[in-house]
Write a protein that holds these residues in place. Sequence first.
Motif, PDB file in Angstrom:
ATOM      1  N   VAL A 158       0.861  -1.196   0.000  1.00  0.00           N
ATOM      2  CA  VAL A 158       0.000   0.000   0.000  1.00  0.00           C
ATOM      3  C   VAL A 158       0.896   1.244   0.000  1.00  0.00           C
ATOM      4  N   LYS A 196       2.613  -0.559   5.377  1.00  0.00           N
ATOM      5  CA  LYS A 196       1.740  -1.357   6.259  1.00  0.00           C
ATOM      6  C   LYS A 196       2.607  -1.930   7.376  1.00  0.00           C
ATOM      7  N   ARG A 201      -7.529  -6.211  11.625  1.00  0.00           N
ATOM      8  CA  ARG A 201      -8.102  -6.470  10.299  1.00  0.00           C
ATOM      9  C   ARG A 201      -7.543  -7.769   9.711  1.00  0.00           C
ATOM     10  N   ASP A 244      -5.272  -2.880  -3.992  1.00  0.00           N
ATOM     11  CA  ASP A 244      -6.081  -1.816  -4.589  1.00  0.00           C
ATOM     12  C   ASP A 244      -7.555  -2.193  -4.430  1.00  0.00           C
ATOM     13  N   GLY A 262     -10.393  -5.165  -2.662  1.00  0.00           N
ATOM     14  CA  GLY A 262     -10.747  -6.524  -3.079  1.00  0.00           C
ATOM     15  C   GLY A 262      -9.723  -7.575  -2.701  1.00  0.00           C
ATOM     16  N   ARG A 273      -9.522  -9.432   0.072  1.00  0.00           N
ATOM     17  CA  ARG A 273     -10.042 -10.660   0.699  1.00  0.00           C
ATOM     18  C   ARG A 273     -10.572 -11.599  -0.375  1.00  0.00           C
ATOM     19  N   LYS A 323      -9.912   0.693  -5.362  1.00  0.00           N
ATOM     20  CA  LYS A 323      -9.794   1.502  -4.146  1.00  0.00           C
ATOM     21  C   LYS A 323     -10.439   2.884  -4.334  1.00  0.00           C
ATOM     22  N   GLU A 350     -14.077   2.408  -4.042  1.00  0.00           N
ATOM     23  CA  GLU A 350     -14.418   2.110  -2.647  1.00  0.00           C
ATOM     24  C   GLU A 350     -14.381   3.365  -1.777  1.00  0.00           C
ATOM     25  N   ASP A 395     -19.802  -1.558  -0.510  1.00  0.00           N
ATOM     26  CA  ASP A 395     -18.921  -2.626  -0.982  1.00  0.00           C
ATOM     27  C   ASP A 395     -19.413  -3.942  -0.385  1.00  0.00           C
TER      28      ASP A 395
HETATM   29  P1  ADP Z   1     -10.457  -5.538   0.860  1.00  0.00           P
HETATM   30  O1  ADP Z   1      -9.016  -5.419   0.456  1.00  0.00           O
HETATM   31  O2  ADP Z   1     -10.889  -6.960   0.971  1.00  0.00           O
HETATM   32  O3  ADP Z   1     -11.363  -4.715  -0.030  1.00  0.00           O
HETATM   33  P2  ADP Z   1     -10.817  -3.526   2.971  1.00  0.00           P
HETATM   34  O4  ADP Z   1     -12.152  -3.041   2.530  1.00  0.00           O
HETATM   35  O5  ADP Z   1     -10.543  -3.622   4.436  1.00  0.00           O
HETATM   36  O6  ADP Z   1     -10.553  -4.997   2.359  1.00  0.00           O
HETATM   37  O7  ADP Z   1      -9.660  -2.664   2.362  1.00  0.00           O
HETATM   38  C1  ADP Z   1      -9.826  -2.006   1.138  1.00  0.00           C
HETATM   39  C2  ADP Z   1      -8.507  -1.504   0.625  1.00  0.00           C
HETATM   40  O8  ADP Z   1      -7.991  -0.512   1.503  1.00  0.00           O
HETATM   41  C3  ADP Z   1      -7.397  -2.541   0.572  1.00  0.00           C
HETATM   42  O9  ADP Z   1      -7.489  -3.417  -0.532  1.00  0.00           O
HETATM   43  C4  ADP Z   1      -6.207  -1.643   0.465  1.00  0.00           C
HETATM   44  O10 ADP Z   1      -6.088  -1.119  -0.854  1.00  0.00           O
HETATM   45  C5  ADP Z   1      -6.601  -0.534   1.427  1.00  0.00           C
HETATM   46  N1  ADP Z   1      -6.036  -0.803   2.767  1.00  0.00           N
HETATM   47  C6  ADP Z   1      -6.418  -1.725   3.661  1.00  0.00           C
HETATM   48  N2  ADP Z   1      -5.641  -1.713   4.752  1.00  0.00           N
HETATM   49  C7  ADP Z   1      -4.718  -0.762   4.557  1.00  0.00           C
HETATM   50  C8  ADP Z   1      -3.619  -0.249   5.303  1.00  0.00           C
HETATM   51  N3  ADP Z   1      -3.278  -0.738   6.498  1.00  0.00           N
HETATM   52  N4  ADP Z   1      -2.915   0.745   4.746  1.00  0.00           N
HETATM   53  C9  ADP Z   1      -3.239   1.265   3.554  1.00  0.00           C
HETATM   54  N5  ADP Z   1      -4.255   0.805   2.778  1.00  0.00           N
HETATM   55  C10 ADP Z   1      -4.979  -0.167   3.277  1.00  0.00           C
END
Ligand code: ADP
Length: 225
Positions: free
Chosen positions: A68, A72, A79, A115, A117, A119, A159, A162, A169
Motif C-alpha cells: 500500500v 503497512k 483487520r 487496490d 478486493g 479478501r 480503491k 471504494e 462494498d
Molecule cells: P479488501 O481489500 O478486501 O477490499 P478492505 O475493505 O478492508 O478490504 O480494504 C480495502 C482496501 O484498503 C485494501 O485493498 C487496500 O487497498 C486498502 N487498505 C487496507 N488496509 C490498509 C492499510 N493498512 N494501509 C493502507 N491501505 C490499506
Amino acid sequence: MRERKKDELREVEAKVGIIRNADGSAMFRDGNTVVIAAVYGPRSLPKFMQDEKKARLRVYYNMATFSVPERKRPEPGRRDIELSEVIRRALESSIFLEKFPKTVIDVFILVVQADAGTRCAAINAASLALADAGIPMKGLVSAVAAGRANGEIILDLDKEEEDAEDAVDCPIAFFHNEKKITLIQMDGKIKLEDLKKVINLALKGCSKIYEIQKKALKERYGEEK
Ligand code: ADP
C-alpha cells in the motif's frame, strides 16, 4: 475514472504453482490487486492441537509492508486476524477435511499489491493453491465484490471506487458445487432492492472468476484436473 463497463471485472490473471517449496501455490491478480497463496499440508500437529475427526484448516492473511502507498505495519493487526478467519470460513466447506484427521492444512496468504478486493483475491488464490496441493476438494470457491460508487451499481470496486462518498462494498464468495455463498459482507448503506442487484452482479462475477480459475488449473495440469 472507471473505464470498464459497470458489470465488467478488472483485468484478471491467475497462475498455479508459483512457489516451489510449497505443497501448493497460486497467484491471483485482479487489476492492481495482487495476492499470492501457499499451502502446506496436510502435516502433523502436536497432540493437544489435534482434531480427532478432521484436519484443522489454518489461514494466515497478511499484507506486505510495500503493498500500500503508506507502509503497512508488518505485524498482523485486527483487520488481518478478522480477514484470516472469514477467508478460512469461506474455504472450509469446500475441502474434505475429514479425510485427514489429526493433521493441519496451513494456507499462507500474502497481499503483494493492494487496490481493494484483497479478501476476494485471497480466497481465489487460496482455493487454487489448495487444489494445486492435491488436497481433496468438493470444488473451487470464487469471490468478488460488487457494490455502488458515484450513484451506480458496479462490479469489482477498486480503491478509488471504494473511497467514493456513497460507496457500498459487498464482497461475496461462492462455492459453485454446492451453490452456496460462503462469504458475504457489506460496508455502507443501501436499499434492499439495490442490494439484490448488487448480490446478483457479484454472483455473475464469481462465475466469470470460476472459469478463469479452472483455466489456470488446466494450464498447469492439462484437462485431467
Ligand atoms: P479488501 O481489500 O478486501 O477490499 P478492505 O475493505 O478492508 O478490504 O480494504 C480495502 C482496501 O484498503 C485494501 O485493498 C487496500 O487497498 C486498502 N487498505 C487496507 N488496509 C490498509 C492499510 N493498512 N494501509 C493502507 N491501505 C490499506
